[in-house]
Design a protein around this motif. Structure first.
Motif, PDB file in Angstrom:
ATOM      1  N   LEU A 150      14.300   3.252  -4.572  1.00 23.06           N
ATOM      2  CA  LEU A 150      13.254   3.987  -3.865  1.00 23.06           C
ATOM      3  C   LEU A 150      13.724   5.401  -3.553  1.00 23.06           C
ATOM      4  O   LEU A 150      14.917   5.628  -3.324  1.00 23.06           O
ATOM      5  CB  LEU A 150      12.900   3.292  -2.550  1.00 23.06           C
ATOM      6  CG  LEU A 150      12.391   1.855  -2.631  1.00 23.06           C
ATOM      7  CD1 LEU A 150      12.308   1.252  -1.226  1.00 23.06           C
ATOM      8  CD2 LEU A 150      11.028   1.793  -3.317  1.00 23.06           C
ATOM      9  N   ASP A 151      12.776   6.361  -3.505  1.00 17.52           N
ATOM     10  CA  ASP A 151      13.171   7.677  -3.009  1.00 17.52           C
ATOM     11  C   ASP A 151      13.376   7.592  -1.495  1.00 17.52           C
ATOM     12  O   ASP A 151      12.904   6.659  -0.836  1.00 17.52           O
ATOM     13  CB  ASP A 151      12.152   8.755  -3.390  1.00 17.52           C
ATOM     14  CG  ASP A 151      10.780   8.540  -2.763  1.00 17.52           C
ATOM     15  OD1 ASP A 151      10.696   8.378  -1.531  1.00 17.52           O
ATOM     16  OD2 ASP A 151       9.785   8.533  -3.507  1.00 17.52           O
ATOM     17  N   GLN A 152      14.096   8.556  -0.953  1.00 19.85           N
ATOM     18  CA  GLN A 152      14.500   8.476   0.447  1.00 19.85           C
ATOM     19  C   GLN A 152      13.320   8.395   1.402  1.00 19.85           C
ATOM     20  O   GLN A 152      13.362   7.664   2.393  1.00 19.85           O
ATOM     21  CB  GLN A 152      15.384   9.680   0.799  1.00 19.85           C
ATOM     22  CG  GLN A 152      16.767   9.636   0.169  1.00 19.85           C
ATOM     23  CD  GLN A 152      17.656  10.759   0.647  1.00 19.85           C
ATOM     24  OE1 GLN A 152      17.198  11.686   1.313  1.00 19.85           O
ATOM     25  NE2 GLN A 152      18.930  10.693   0.309  1.00 19.85           N
ATOM     26  N   ALA A 153      12.254   9.145   1.118  1.00 22.73           N
ATOM     27  CA  ALA A 153      11.096   9.149   2.017  1.00 22.73           C
ATOM     28  C   ALA A 153      10.428   7.781   2.069  1.00 22.73           C
ATOM     29  O   ALA A 153      10.090   7.283   3.152  1.00 22.73           O
ATOM     30  CB  ALA A 153      10.097  10.217   1.569  1.00 22.73           C
ATOM     31  N   VAL A 178       0.839  -1.200   0.000  1.00 20.09           N
ATOM     32  CA  VAL A 178       0.000   0.000   0.000  1.00 20.09           C
ATOM     33  C   VAL A 178       0.875   1.252   0.000  1.00 20.09           C
ATOM     34  O   VAL A 178       0.608   2.224  -0.721  1.00 20.09           O
ATOM     35  CB  VAL A 178      -0.951  -0.012   1.216  1.00 20.09           C
ATOM     36  CG1 VAL A 178      -1.627   1.357   1.398  1.00 20.09           C
ATOM     37  CG2 VAL A 178      -2.002  -1.104   1.059  1.00 20.09           C
ATOM     38  N   ARG A 179       1.946   1.222   0.808  1.00 24.44           N
ATOM     39  CA  ARG A 179       2.840   2.390   0.869  1.00 24.44           C
ATOM     40  C   ARG A 179       3.516   2.624  -0.477  1.00 24.44           C
ATOM     41  O   ARG A 179       3.626   3.769  -0.943  1.00 24.44           O
ATOM     42  CB  ARG A 179       3.889   2.177   1.962  1.00 24.44           C
ATOM     43  CG  ARG A 179       4.919   3.298   2.046  1.00 24.44           C
ATOM     44  CD  ARG A 179       4.278   4.615   2.443  1.00 24.44           C
ATOM     45  NE  ARG A 179       5.221   5.719   2.403  1.00 24.44           N
ATOM     46  CZ  ARG A 179       5.459   6.507   1.349  1.00 24.44           C
ATOM     47  NH1 ARG A 179       4.806   6.275   0.198  1.00 24.44           N
ATOM     48  NH2 ARG A 179       6.309   7.506   1.423  1.00 24.44           N
ATOM     49  N   VAL A 180       3.961   1.587  -1.134  1.00 23.87           N
ATOM     50  CA  VAL A 180       4.680   1.729  -2.397  1.00 23.87           C
ATOM     51  C   VAL A 180       3.759   2.198  -3.517  1.00 23.87           C
ATOM     52  O   VAL A 180       4.137   3.033  -4.344  1.00 23.87           O
ATOM     53  CB  VAL A 180       5.364   0.395  -2.770  1.00 23.87           C
ATOM     54  CG1 VAL A 180       5.847   0.413  -4.208  1.00 23.87           C
ATOM     55  CG2 VAL A 180       6.521   0.109  -1.832  1.00 23.87           C
ATOM     56  N   LEU A 228       9.413   2.467   4.734  1.00 18.69           N
ATOM     57  CA  LEU A 228       9.426   1.004   4.750  1.00 18.69           C
ATOM     58  C   LEU A 228      10.310   0.484   5.876  1.00 18.69           C
ATOM     59  O   LEU A 228       9.960  -0.484   6.561  1.00 18.69           O
ATOM     60  CB  LEU A 228       9.893   0.476   3.398  1.00 18.69           C
ATOM     61  CG  LEU A 228       8.968   0.728   2.206  1.00 18.69           C
ATOM     62  CD1 LEU A 228       9.569   0.137   0.937  1.00 18.69           C
ATOM     63  CD2 LEU A 228       7.578   0.157   2.440  1.00 18.69           C
ATOM     64  N   ARG A 229      11.443   1.125   6.083  1.00 21.43           N
ATOM     65  CA  ARG A 229      12.318   0.714   7.187  1.00 21.43           C
ATOM     66  C   ARG A 229      11.636   0.930   8.537  1.00 21.43           C
ATOM     67  O   ARG A 229      11.766   0.114   9.455  1.00 21.43           O
ATOM     68  CB  ARG A 229      13.645   1.472   7.119  1.00 21.43           C
ATOM     69  CG  ARG A 229      14.607   0.923   6.070  1.00 21.43           C
ATOM     70  CD  ARG A 229      15.920   1.691   6.043  1.00 21.43           C
ATOM     71  NE  ARG A 229      16.866   1.053   5.141  1.00 21.43           N
ATOM     72  CZ  ARG A 229      17.889   0.310   5.517  1.00 21.43           C
ATOM     73  NH1 ARG A 229      18.105   0.073   6.803  1.00 21.43           N
ATOM     74  NH2 ARG A 229      18.707  -0.232   4.628  1.00 21.43           N
TER      75      ARG A 229
END
Length: 467
Positions: A444-447, A172-174, A452-453
């Motif tokens: 991935l972009d940094q945000a 969902v986040r991606v 995700l981390r």
């Protein structure tokens, strides 16, 4: 497969599903299936399927499954054309420096995903090996590393219902939202019946959680001919077909229209060694038959091929991988097996890259001849006539790129090959180093990477910065 052969095997499958059914020892899942009309036998912890229910499930299942490249609208379509994916998920690798076998780590997952990102013929990525240092949460680490290091779609699985929900949140986040995850999933998941004809509670719950979220689910039989299935190929195909259609029917009955894939990584047991012989010619025959069954149903399929029991990238590996790949070409929607060695116990950096080279050649052979230019070719031969040459003709310049050109295999004259002094292994290792050097630290972009981390951190998973 002739029509009558398909009809007989399908009728036999329906008989097995009606009279034997599937063992599913989970009261909650059985209750949900009973509510939607499947015949549940609670005392035997099993579910049976009518012919109508199976037919409706096949009808409702999408005939094409799309897996999307990261945040873009580009996708890999799993339907007719044969695509390729690595095998997984092993616990040992052949070290790319020493060539020695050792336990796999998160750094191996990272590097092998980066290599996949740079391979020309690999369409869908996988964590080839396990991040063993993360124990029961290795599955989430491996999925994160796929999201971080390639924009290619990937396929994996979670080992618990809790982790399934975490992976769905990552998806969902991606993609941006639950609706977008359903519309353009960047990954699929794989769950296997426990042959013969059993679905464990954990596999059932994970499978249904992903189906509810719209994530494509591969129902993958791992039947072993002579051990967990009949020893004959027809009997084994019958059992595989029953297991896979049972899983698909469960999903479609609860979530009509959910994307599903029909799969088999089955093979026969070597009775001398008690090893599942993945390089056996019977494996290609069996999974080719299963791919034909899936095609008859109109279902996209995933089949194990490119397989070997060899312990290192050698002549046996090349022979067995070609032998188990060819029967699947043009039949399976997705073939997986790149990088696998040692009956799926060990994985190899070098073999992953060599397999990609082999696929390019096999795809060219399967493509066949172009017979649409005959008039142009007659005219050319008339023009050149006797004792002429074709090297400088416009026709040659126009068409020579149709021929497959190797990147690792040598065609140099002996003297030039000897002068270079590089073995195939050395050239392959150079290519691996080049791919790893060219890949960015993250796609991935940094945000998003940070989000995700942090999501993993919420579940007690701390990752070192270098992966």
């Amino acid at each position: 497969m002739r029509d009558r052969e398909f009809e007989d095997l399908h009728a036999a499958t329906l008989q097995v599903l009606e009279e034997v059914g599937l063992h599913l020892p989970d009261v909650e899942v059985l209750g949900a299936l009973e509510k939607v009309g499947l015949r549940v036998e609670r005392d035997r912890q099993s579910v049976k399927f009518s012919r109508r229910q199976v037919a409706e499930a096949i009808y409702q299942a999408p005939k094409e499954v799309r897996l999307y490249h990261g945040p873009s609208e580009q996708y890999v379509a799993l339907s007719g054309q044969t695509r390729f994916m690595p095998s997984g998920t092993g616990v040992a690798v052949l070290d790319p420096g020493s060539g020695k076998r050792r336990d796999s780590r998160a750094a191996d997952v990272r590097d092998l995903v980066k290599i996949q990102d740079g391979l020309k013929h690999l369409d869908v990525a996988r964590p080839l090996v396990t991040a063993l240092e993360f124990g029961a949460d290795s599955d989430l680490v491996e999925c994160y590393l796929c999201l971080r290091h390639t924009n290619k779609p990937f396929m994996h699985r979670t080992m618990s219902e809790k982790n399934a929900q975490v992976l769905i949140r990552m998806g969902v986040r991606v993609t941006g939202s639950a609706a977008e995850l359903r519309r353009r999933p960047p990954f699929a998941v794989v769950y296997c019946p426990k042959s013969p004809l059993t679905l464990t509670p954990e596999a059932a719950r994970c499978m249904l959680a992903f189906a509810a979220a719209g994530v494509p689910v591969l129902v993958l039989s791992m039947a072993m001919g002579g051990a967990t299935s009949p020893v004959t190929l027809q009997g084994q195909a019958l059992l595989i077909n029953a297991e896979v259609l049972a899983g698909i029917t469960i999903i479609q009955t609860l979530f009509p229209g959910a994307p599903v894939l029909y799969g088999s990584v089955a093979s026969v047991l070597d009775m001398r060694t008690a090893v599942l012989a993945l390089g056996a010619p019977e494996r290609g025959l069996l999974n080719g038959l299963c791919a034909e069954l899936a095609r008859r149903y109109g279902l996209p399929s995933v089949m194990g091929g490119l397989s070997t029991d060899a312990k290192e990238p050698d002549e046996q590996a090349g022979f067995e991988k070609a032998l188990t790949l060819w029967p699947l070409m043009g039949k399976a929607s997705l073939v997986f097996g790149l990088g696998v060695m040692d009956s799926a116990n060990t994985y190899s950096y070098e073999q992953l890259v060599l397999d990609d080279e082999m696929i390019g050649a096999v795809k060219r052979v399967h493509q066949g001849l172009d017979q649409s230019q005959l008039a142009e070719e007659i005219s050319l031969i008339k023009q050149v006539g006797w004792s002429g040459e074709y090297l400088t003709s416009d026709h040659t310049l126009k068409h020579f790129r149709r021929h497959w050109l190797p990147e690792l295999m040598t065609r140099a004259a002996y003297e030039k090959w000897a002068e270079a002094g590089k073995s195939l292994t050395a050239r392959t290792r150079e290519r691996i180093a080049k791919i790893l050097q060219e890949r960015p630290p993250s796609v991935l972009d940094q945000a998003m990477d940070r989000d995700l981390r942090n999501l993993l951190l919420e579940h007690g998973i701390t990752l070192p910065d270098d992966v």
